[in-house]
Design a protein around this motif. Structure first.
Motif, PDB file in Angstrom:
ATOM      1  N   THR A  98       0.823  -1.212   0.000  1.00 45.25           N
ATOM      2  CA  THR A  98       0.000   0.000   0.000  1.00 45.25           C
ATOM      3  C   THR A  98       0.855   1.258   0.000  1.00 45.25           C
ATOM      4  O   THR A  98       0.595   2.206  -0.758  1.00 45.25           O
ATOM      5  N   LEU A 156      -2.549  -4.854  -5.496  1.00 51.39           N
ATOM      6  CA  LEU A 156      -3.500  -4.405  -4.478  1.00 51.39           C
ATOM      7  C   LEU A 156      -4.910  -4.900  -4.771  1.00 51.39           C
ATOM      8  O   LEU A 156      -5.661  -5.237  -3.847  1.00 51.39           O
ATOM      9  N   ILE A 161      -6.414  -6.942  -1.797  1.00 53.96           N
ATOM     10  CA  ILE A 161      -7.465  -6.272  -1.027  1.00 53.96           C
ATOM     11  C   ILE A 161      -8.834  -6.449  -1.665  1.00 53.96           C
ATOM     12  O   ILE A 161      -9.835  -6.644  -0.978  1.00 53.96           O
ATOM     13  N   TRP A 214      -9.921  -1.497  -3.552  1.00 54.40           N
ATOM     14  CA  TRP A 214      -8.722  -1.282  -2.735  1.00 54.40           C
ATOM     15  C   TRP A 214      -8.398   0.193  -2.533  1.00 54.40           C
ATOM     16  O   TRP A 214      -7.964   0.603  -1.455  1.00 54.40           O
TER      17      TRP A 214
END
Length: 215
Positions: free
Chosen positions: A46, A86, A90, A94
């Motif tokens: 991230t 990501l 996620i 995300w």
């Protein structure tokens, strides 16, 4: 007679201590030893998103600079891979749930600041990130694959499919550093900026440690 170091060799030598401190910071060391969690890895990816978004946005502007443009290669571009990682890690939404940590924001601000007016400063950050990615980053990717059972999804950031020989690529990059039209004072400024980039990296790992402890 003392050997005269090339600029790239001097840069590598002068930054080796900072590089080592960053590499062995607690958060990263834990992750590589298998003590970090999948959530810790996601937190790292991230923060990479914000850093590379800034670096590659500035890079697009710097393509017009005759000094900086030499170092910019589409083969190094990481942002699409980070975005895909990501989404895998996620989910499709995300972007709605992430934010930069304090050090990441300072790091991004500095990249944007030097990228506005100073080719040498941009190259310092470009060098620190991408040559690190082609060195230790490749190793980190393999460790994460083993640790979390990833194949290529989730670790695309560490895969440079368009660079067949990373060592040869790095050798050419260092030759370009040696050929850059910088006098001694400018070379010192570039080295100082590389040291600052490593400091941001080390402080980011401390931020990640604090965020992990507070979770």
């Amino acid at each position: 007679m003392a050997e005269i170091l090339s600029f790239s060799a001097a840069l590598r030598e002068r930054s080796s201590g900072s590089h080592s401190r960053s590499e062995h910071a607690g958060f990263m060391s834990d992750l590589l030893r298998g003590e970090g969690s999948r959530a810790d890895y996601v937190s790292l990816v991230t923060q990479h998103y914000f850093i590379y978004e800034a670096l590659e946005s500035v890079g697009e502007r710097m393509r017009k600079d005759p000094v900086a443009a030499v170092f910019i290669s589409d083969k190094l571009t990481r942002l699409p891979a980070i975005e895909a990682d990501l989404e895998f890690l996620i989910g499709p939404d995300w972007q709605a749930g992430i934010s930069p940590l304090p050090t990441t924001q300072r790091y991004v601000d500095r990249i944007n600041e030097v990228g506005a007016t100073w080719a040498g400063g941009f190259v310092a950050h470009h060098y620190t990130r991408y040559l690190g990615d082609l060195s230790g980053g490749v190793f980190i990717g393999r460790v994460m694959q083993r640790r979390f059972g990833f194949e290529t999804n989730g670790v695309g950031f560490y895969l440079f499919d368009d660079i067949a020989d990373p060592n040869a690529f790095k050798d050419v990059y260092r030759e370009q550093l040696d050929a850059a039209p910088w006098d001694d004072a400018e070379r010192e400024r570039v080295i100082d900026e590389v040291l600052l980039a490593y400091q941001f990296n080390t402080e980011l790992f401390l931020d990640l440690d604090r965020a992990r402890a507070a979770a």
